[in-house]
Write an enzyme that holds these catalytic residues in place. Structure first.
Site, PDB file in Angstrom:
ATOM      1  N   ASP A 337      39.939  32.657  30.029  1.00  0.00           N
ATOM      2  CA  ASP A 337      39.710  31.816  31.208  1.00  0.00           C
ATOM      3  C   ASP A 337      39.408  30.367  30.873  1.00  0.00           C
ATOM      4  O   ASP A 337      39.894  29.451  31.540  1.00  0.00           O
ATOM      5  CB  ASP A 337      38.561  32.386  32.038  1.00  0.00           C
ATOM      6  CG  ASP A 337      38.951  33.672  32.776  1.00  0.00           C
ATOM      7  OD1 ASP A 337      40.156  33.926  32.936  1.00  0.00           O
ATOM      8  OD2 ASP A 337      38.031  34.386  33.192  1.00  0.00           O
ATOM      9  N   GLY A 342      40.117  26.616  32.384  1.00  0.00           N
ATOM     10  CA  GLY A 342      39.051  25.611  32.347  1.00  0.00           C
ATOM     11  C   GLY A 342      37.887  25.974  33.237  1.00  0.00           C
ATOM     12  O   GLY A 342      38.026  26.056  34.460  1.00  0.00           O
ATOM     13  N   VAL A 422      37.093  31.858  38.702  1.00  0.00           N
ATOM     14  CA  VAL A 422      38.393  31.876  38.037  1.00  0.00           C
ATOM     15  C   VAL A 422      39.272  32.825  38.834  1.00  0.00           C
ATOM     16  O   VAL A 422      39.350  34.015  38.552  1.00  0.00           O
ATOM     17  CB  VAL A 422      38.261  32.361  36.584  1.00  0.00           C
ATOM     18  CG1 VAL A 422      39.532  32.039  35.814  1.00  0.00           C
ATOM     19  CG2 VAL A 422      37.058  31.730  35.899  1.00  0.00           C
ATOM     20  N   ASN A 424      39.983  35.321  41.181  1.00  0.00           N
ATOM     21  CA  ASN A 424      39.260  36.326  41.952  1.00  0.00           C
ATOM     22  C   ASN A 424      37.796  36.459  41.549  1.00  0.00           C
ATOM     23  O   ASN A 424      36.951  36.783  42.365  1.00  0.00           O
ATOM     24  CB  ASN A 424      39.956  37.686  41.830  1.00  0.00           C
ATOM     25  CG  ASN A 424      40.259  38.070  40.392  1.00  0.00           C
ATOM     26  OD1 ASN A 424      40.616  37.214  39.575  1.00  0.00           O
ATOM     27  ND2 ASN A 424      40.112  39.334  40.059  1.00  0.00           N
ATOM     28  N   TYR A 425      37.484  36.213  40.261  1.00  0.00           N
ATOM     29  CA  TYR A 425      36.131  36.481  39.767  1.00  0.00           C
ATOM     30  C   TYR A 425      35.227  35.260  39.869  1.00  0.00           C
ATOM     31  O   TYR A 425      35.667  34.134  39.660  1.00  0.00           O
ATOM     32  CB  TYR A 425      36.166  36.935  38.309  1.00  0.00           C
ATOM     33  CG  TYR A 425      36.066  38.434  38.178  1.00  0.00           C
ATOM     34  CD1 TYR A 425      34.883  39.091  38.465  1.00  0.00           C
ATOM     35  CD2 TYR A 425      37.164  39.196  37.801  1.00  0.00           C
ATOM     36  CE1 TYR A 425      34.785  40.465  38.372  1.00  0.00           C
ATOM     37  CE2 TYR A 425      37.079  40.575  37.710  1.00  0.00           C
ATOM     38  CZ  TYR A 425      35.886  41.207  37.998  1.00  0.00           C
ATOM     39  OH  TYR A 425      35.788  42.563  37.907  1.00  0.00           O
ATOM     40  N   TYR A 427      31.766  33.845  38.174  1.00  0.00           N
ATOM     41  CA  TYR A 427      30.761  33.959  37.123  1.00  0.00           C
ATOM     42  C   TYR A 427      29.613  33.006  37.414  1.00  0.00           C
ATOM     43  O   TYR A 427      29.819  31.796  37.457  1.00  0.00           O
ATOM     44  CB  TYR A 427      31.351  33.585  35.757  1.00  0.00           C
ATOM     45  CG  TYR A 427      32.440  34.508  35.269  1.00  0.00           C
ATOM     46  CD1 TYR A 427      32.132  35.633  34.518  1.00  0.00           C
ATOM     47  CD2 TYR A 427      33.780  34.261  35.553  1.00  0.00           C
ATOM     48  CE1 TYR A 427      33.122  36.488  34.057  1.00  0.00           C
ATOM     49  CE2 TYR A 427      34.788  35.106  35.098  1.00  0.00           C
ATOM     50  CZ  TYR A 427      34.446  36.224  34.352  1.00  0.00           C
ATOM     51  OH  TYR A 427      35.428  37.067  33.911  1.00  0.00           O
ATOM     52  N   HIS A 648      34.312  47.201  32.437  1.00  0.00           N
ATOM     53  CA  HIS A 648      34.175  47.300  33.891  1.00  0.00           C
ATOM     54  C   HIS A 648      35.087  48.396  34.455  1.00  0.00           C
ATOM     55  O   HIS A 648      36.289  48.213  34.577  1.00  0.00           O
ATOM     56  CB  HIS A 648      34.472  45.943  34.535  1.00  0.00           C
ATOM     57  CG  HIS A 648      34.120  45.888  35.994  1.00  0.00           C
ATOM     58  ND1 HIS A 648      34.176  44.752  36.736  1.00  0.00           N
ATOM     59  CD2 HIS A 648      33.700  46.852  36.852  1.00  0.00           C
ATOM     60  CE1 HIS A 648      33.813  45.011  37.991  1.00  0.00           C
ATOM     61  NE2 HIS A 648      33.532  46.283  38.075  1.00  0.00           N
TER      62      HIS A 648
END
Lengths: 698, 698
Positions: A337, A342, A422, A424-425, A427, A648
């Protein structure tokens, strides 16, 4: 990264904003580039005769920080006191990667106020490519709409081409087993149904079976495959927007609550420098790394407030996310990622009172768009004091021997937070500073699963390995890993450190009494075997393999009673390591994910664990490759690379948006201070002096 | 437990308090014994002709809870609706262990209002003894002052007998290798310098080299050894009381802060029942276990508020703390804190605004003193809503495909806290309830190290293994472990559950395409192999050995799409297991500490992992012994035993009081709900509806 349909962040390209750079704060050498500086850098690169090819796109523009000894002298004064911070002026430089004429160009740019000039130029000749740009993704996303095979595929599925959208996915690297396309900068594209009236959750509705190959330099679709038609999952039950799920809001809720600080905040932000309690540090921003913490030092209040170094520079170096579906449309989902998209560029604007509590303060970031112009990333970093109800230390002395009293010191910490989305996710990346001297890095995952459409609507229909969990009808949440790798240049009380494994090893009680006592019936115990890691090979540790306290120590600094001053690592959950085969391509690119801990000698160029050119990297320029030299790490300037890892397996609760799950690493003083540094800390205000004492001597 | 010099808690023996039992709240069958009830139980036992021997000392008085099916019927209604909670009256009984005539007597006592009568009596014939009483410890502590050899030992050290104090330490069990003393109830005693003018920190100043053996029933010293004289460490720098370390308070500090809840608290406490957000549960108190959480159920708001069971009963079953010094004065330091001293009996009065934040509410506990009279343990449990600045879930949708919005739901949790101070150590034991459906149990350690006096003042003087760290002059912080074992009777959506290991296993990509796609160059991946634990042997897991998701599922309840409803275990740090040899005596007593996870079929008598008579237990009545029967655990009423474990290598910062260190286990819904239960939760109040959305569809 998962399904990167909309990996493009908020883009404000505005000359007005570019001019709005702060004027009063005098630069720290580690300050991130300002909008004014980015504008000047752009002008210098475009004006340079070294690269006449056009169009030229900016892929990375970041601070080329001064050499570490110079920064240390600036910050702490030179060892020989020849130069002090007030006297020094350090060069201000940027590092730029741009694409033009089918090549990756590297520029070093000197910045002087509003002017800039190119100092050096080189063409990257090896494998790999720089991060995707916004332009890469926006332009590529437009291609499928006019690509006849795709239009036909969409029609075959009973969809309208206007209700689908596609995103750019890195294709990973699979050596000669993947088409070379003449070395072109290619990526893959996959698509979803986009109908915000039906649902915000575009990832829940993949157009499965279709994969495109796009040449990002030529900006053309050069490969296409529509293998099979799968059911598009329904939109019902997938939305998560507040105005679509209520009112009424029937979900469980706690009442509102807010932290009130009657005396105000305890921290001070001057430019990018932060002072809080016994801590001082610098907060930077980089379009690839996101937040960068530098020059963190702790005041030793028991030693008259002596400023003692802990961390030279810490940041997320990479987030590697391999998916575990080997099939045609999914095998290449092996995202890096930071290096491909970035983290700073994808930092989300923090929602006040939600992402960060009401007592937070916010910082902006600036980075370069693909046209080189500054982009303001607004409110992407927050800082707040965390009053979580924890206790820093306590003890109640029983009445048995005549003294009944209780002393308690509540714990308050300072959190520096960024949220990186990033695709869909999401952090949430925290650096938490503790008055006891610890820094805790916390990775919290939320956001949306990368989902695969499937024709099944019930588990009973499934006979084969679907490489994921059926999380709702027609939807597989695909198995995957998250490996968040930190570059932590610890400088414990100075630059030269050693990495120590205090191995906790079982022993047989032999009856030999060192202190002259009688033999005892105890048959076993454990003790600590001190082991200095001599070279990089000895600095690689799987923390689940055998019990050990792992420390960074300064071998030339000792406590008064002779212990080496140090900090130790305390992993707190999320200690998964890669299960990929050593000969598998994604594993070769990210083989460092087989161990949570690596230690290397400091090298200014070794920042990016997946290599400077991580996109389609081959593993020739990564942490594992550098470490093959097996350099000495004993009593050297050394760097810790620590990977927070999660396997996961999705569950239905992860849909339609996943509840947060976290992992962390604490680095904690261990024989660094002469004793607990909080003993002389004042008890809570609500009761004077002995507030927390009950009773007295009896 | 470490050095248990003053293991005696706050004792208020007061008839006035005993009468002050709440009168309006109608009993729940799991409510802990009230002061009135304890008084009545005492009278019944003392009036019983079954045990005429005197003196009689009460070692344990606790609720003998009704049988589980009856409690479930009371709480949730019978399956056949023959009885509902409003109609049922369940027997109210107590279980008592008392010592008289050199024997351990067990009584079952029926309680009716203010009256009580003994229902049954038995004499314990096997090995082991009940918990120490306050009286055991107070009386024993007085013995050394008039024991001539001890007085002489003290003089030899240049000390006055008035400035030392001694405490009772369990002597562990070492089979025939330790003197039997005719089966008498013996313990050891060790001593410290007690001078509260010099320091509060009595543990910092051990009188090393002296160990006594005390017969607790005869209350006489029956063994004595003064092996060697060691330096008594100095008092300077050891105190931690606020009025002794300041003013000025020079330690680092954050500003005061307090959580304000403008709409008030979100939880309601009715007697011992708590309702909060989507949770309901019962909070009990036991003199051995401390806090007991029962009948925890979660409302499924997406299913019309259906009340769904999660946890029947959860409590700390044991805290095993073996020290790693095999030498004469230390080898027997192998404490079982709950079974030897009692966690509820040693619960500390919580300091308002310090141990728990200002928004907390408090509960008292009552237990029986050695005379059987009720002792009020004031403010030993607190409940508060935790606003830590965490995020429950979030997602930012990028602008790429036309929708820019951010949805964030902050996380607020409900904490139930107790602090247990077992001599030197302070355990903060939290049960944290989350709206997402998780229960997180958190063990936080603070307090004072168990320290050994030594003649060394500098590390350079040390040549042998000192079995610990030199943490200040003349002081070794001895290596040790903490194993906190929870009894968690999970009842996931019903009584009959199975324990599932979803093993995460690497696979070679064979090129066989289940879905008909083309071969891919991906060479490896992982998948999930579902394994049902059939018997107890298969229910024992070392979580560090191989990656797996561990779940408790209800095999007869499935989600709409067919997944078994379940909860999974998420260990969060502190996953150490015992390193002692299998044939070592302490390991035989606590062999369950070799694995973090054990699963057994529910058995009302299997509460105490170290056995009902843990003091000097031999391992014949512990978790490992029960599990040797290898009973079926598939689709049964099963219990999880989970051990939070730490190897503790002391560091100088752990002195004079140790900064808190934590470990945790979260049990988290995993295919329990149809989807994330928080999707319909209202966003924060400070902005209406879409508060956390920025922008809108573009």
């Amino acid at each position: 990264m998962g399904h990167p349909v909309v990996a493009v962040a908020i883009v404000f390209v505005s000359a007005a904003i570019a001019m709005a750079a702060s004027s009063q704060y005098s630069h720290h050498p580690l300050d991130p580039l300002t909008a004014t500086e980015i504008t000047a850098i752009r002008a210098a690169v475009l004006a340079s005769p070294l690269v006449p090819a056009r169009p030229l796109f900016f892929h990375y523009v970041g601070l080329d920080e001064p050499d570490k000894p110079d920064v240390l002298s600036y910050a702490y004064g030179a060892a020989d006191a020849a130069a002090t911070s007030s006297q020094m002026t350090l060069p201000r430089r940027a590092f730029v990667i741009a694409r033009a004429g089918g090549q990756s160009h590297e520029f070093t740019v000197d910045i002087a106020a509003d002017n800039a000039s190119v100092l050096s130029h080189a063409v990257h000749r090896g494998p790999g490519f720089p991060m995707f740009t916004d332009e890469d993704q926006i332009a590529a996303m437009a291609l499928p709409y006019t690509y006849p095979p795709f239009v036909e595929s969409v029609r075959r599925r009973g969809l309208d081409v206007g209700e689908v959208g596609c995103g750019v996915l890195s294709r990973g690297w699979f050596g000669a087993e993947q088409p070379a396309y003449g070395g072109a900068r290619v990526a893959k594209m996959k698509c979803v149904v986009v109908d915000y009236n039906a649902t915000a959750n575009i990832y829940a509705r993949p157009v499965e079976g279709v994969v495109m190959v796009v040449d990002l330099d030529r900006m053309a679709i050069i490969g296409y495959r529509d293998r099979a038609v799968f059911m598009v999952p329904k939109a019902e039950g997938t939305d998560y927007r507040a105005d679509k799920v209520g009112p009424p809001f029937t979900g469980p809720a706690a009442p509102p609550g807010v932290v009130v600080q009657p005396d105000g905040r305890g921290f001070h932000v001057h430019g990018h420098l932060v002072k809080w309690a016994n801590w001082e540090f610098h907060v930077g921003f980089d379009m690839r790394a996101g937040t960068v913490i530098s020059l963190a030092s702790v005041n030793d209040t028991d030693a008259g407030g002596l400023k003692r170094r802990v961390l030279y520079r810490g940041f997320v170096s990479e987030i590697f996310v391999p998916y575990m579906d080997p099939e045609e449309e999914w095998y290449f989902h092996t995202f890096t990622d930071a290096g491909e998209y970035g983290l700073g560029a994808l930092a989300s604007q923090l929602q006040r009172g939600a992402d960060c509590p009401a007592n937070a303060v916010y910082m902006d970031g600036y980075y370069a768009g693909s046209d080189g112009k500054p982009v303001k990333a607004e409110d992407v970093i927050c800082l707040f004091e965390r009053y979580a109800g924890d206790v820093a230390w306590r003890h109640t002395n029983g009445i048995g021997l005549g003294g009944l009293f209780s002393e308690v010191r509540p714990d308050v910490t300072l959190v520096v937070r960024m949220v990186v989305t990033v695709g869909n996710y999401d952090y949430t990346l925290d650096s938490e500073f503790k008055t006891v001297g610890s820094i805790k890095i916390v990775v919290s995952l939320s956001g949306i699963l990368d989902m695969k459409a499937i024709n099944y609507t019930h588990v009973d229909q499934i006979r084969e390995d679907t490489h994921g969990t059926l999380i709702t009808e027609n939807t597989i949440g695909v198995y995957h890993d998250h490996f968040v790798t930190y570059h932590l240049d610890l400088d414990i009380d100075g630059t030269r450190n050693s990495f120590i494994k205090n191995n906790i090893v079982p022993k047989r009680n032999t009856g030999v009494r060192a202190t002259g006592g009688a033999p005892t019936p105890r048959r076993s115990y454990w003790t600590v075997l001190y082991e200095v890691a001599e070279t990089e090979a000895e600095g690689q540790v799987n923390i689940n393999s055998a019990p050990a306290d792992l420390l960074f120590v300064n071998p030339s600094k000792k406590t008064k009673i002779g212990n080496e001053v140090g900090y130790r690592l305390i992993p707190t959950g999320a200690t998964a390591t890669s299960l990929l085969a050593d000969d598998d391509y994604p594993e070769r690119r990210a083989s460092y994910t087989k161990k949570q801990v690596w230690v290397t000698p400091y090298n200014k160029s070794e920042k990016w664990t997946s290599g400077l050119y991580a996109e389609q990297s081959t593993g020739d320029d990564n942490l594992a490759a550098w470490s093959k030299r097996n350099r000495s790490i004993k009593d050297e300037d050394i760097v810790l690379w620590y990977t927070v890892g999660l396997h996961h397996v999705p569950y239905q609760e992860d849909f339609p948006v996943m509840p947060t799950i976290s992992g962390a690493l604490e680095v904690r003083p261990s024989n660094f201070f002469e004793r607990n540094p909080l003993i002389r800390t004042k008890p809570p205000e609500n009761s004077p002096n002995c507030s927390c004492s009950i009773g007295g001597s009896a």
